[in-house]
Design a protein around this motif. Sequence first.
Motif, PDB file in Angstrom:
ATOM      1  N   VAL A  69     -26.545 -36.620 138.384  1.00 17.01           N
ATOM      2  CA  VAL A  69     -27.577 -35.723 138.907  1.00 17.01           C
ATOM      3  C   VAL A  69     -28.014 -36.210 140.288  1.00 17.01           C
ATOM      4  O   VAL A  69     -28.153 -35.420 141.225  1.00 17.01           O
ATOM      5  N   LEU A  70     -28.209 -37.507 140.424  1.00 14.58           N
ATOM      6  CA  LEU A  70     -28.583 -38.073 141.715  1.00 14.58           C
ATOM      7  C   LEU A  70     -27.502 -37.821 142.764  1.00 14.58           C
ATOM      8  O   LEU A  70     -27.823 -37.560 143.930  1.00 14.58           O
ATOM      9  N   ASP A  71     -26.243 -37.890 142.354  1.00 11.76           N
ATOM     10  CA  ASP A  71     -25.150 -37.599 143.295  1.00 11.76           C
ATOM     11  C   ASP A  71     -25.282 -36.198 143.875  1.00 11.76           C
ATOM     12  O   ASP A  71     -25.069 -35.987 145.069  1.00 11.76           O
ATOM     13  N   VAL A  72     -25.621 -35.236 143.042  1.00 14.13           N
ATOM     14  CA  VAL A  72     -25.755 -33.851 143.506  1.00 14.13           C
ATOM     15  C   VAL A  72     -26.984 -33.702 144.395  1.00 14.13           C
ATOM     16  O   VAL A  72     -26.917 -33.151 145.489  1.00 14.13           O
ATOM     17  N   LEU A  73     -28.126 -34.206 143.954  1.00 12.91           N
ATOM     18  CA  LEU A  73     -29.368 -34.011 144.699  1.00 12.91           C
ATOM     19  C   LEU A  73     -29.446 -34.847 145.970  1.00 12.91           C
ATOM     20  O   LEU A  73     -30.137 -34.458 146.909  1.00 12.91           O
ATOM     21  N   ALA A  74     -28.763 -35.967 146.021  1.00  6.53           N
ATOM     22  CA  ALA A  74     -28.809 -36.820 147.208  1.00  6.53           C
ATOM     23  C   ALA A  74     -27.851 -36.350 148.293  1.00  6.53           C
ATOM     24  O   ALA A  74     -27.846 -36.898 149.390  1.00  6.53           O
TER      25      ALA A  74
END
Length: 133
Positions: free
Chosen positions: A25-30
């Motif tokens: 999820v962090l990969d997508v949002l970052a």
Amino acid sequence: MDTALDLRDFGGVDAYLAKCPSRTVLDVLANKWAVLVVPMLGGGPLRFGVLRRKLDGITQKSLTQTLRNLERDGLVTRTAFPTIPPRVEYELTSLGRSAITLLEGMRVWAEQHVPEIVNARSAYAQRAEAQEA
């Protein structure tokens, strides 16, 4: 002695753990484009071409991939209208709307601190040059 709890044992998540699914999820949002796309869609649905024009410098491929990732993760919905030519709009879901404040805050912070970051980069480069000499 490490006393940190593994929250996965209790049905939770912990992004500091290597195999925690929250990292995806962090990969997508970052992603720099997601940080800009999500708040831009906060004003309501937009067509692909409008998004591309507003996001100066984004390629068609990058925008397509960003929107697909956001749609896959439930932050964006894609609606295709049966018109000629086909019309497609992208809109935030309630989950996507819940991320606006966070991502807009990142953009605002970045804009506010550009001078400090540029100065720090310059000082770093000068130190690195001096060490190489």
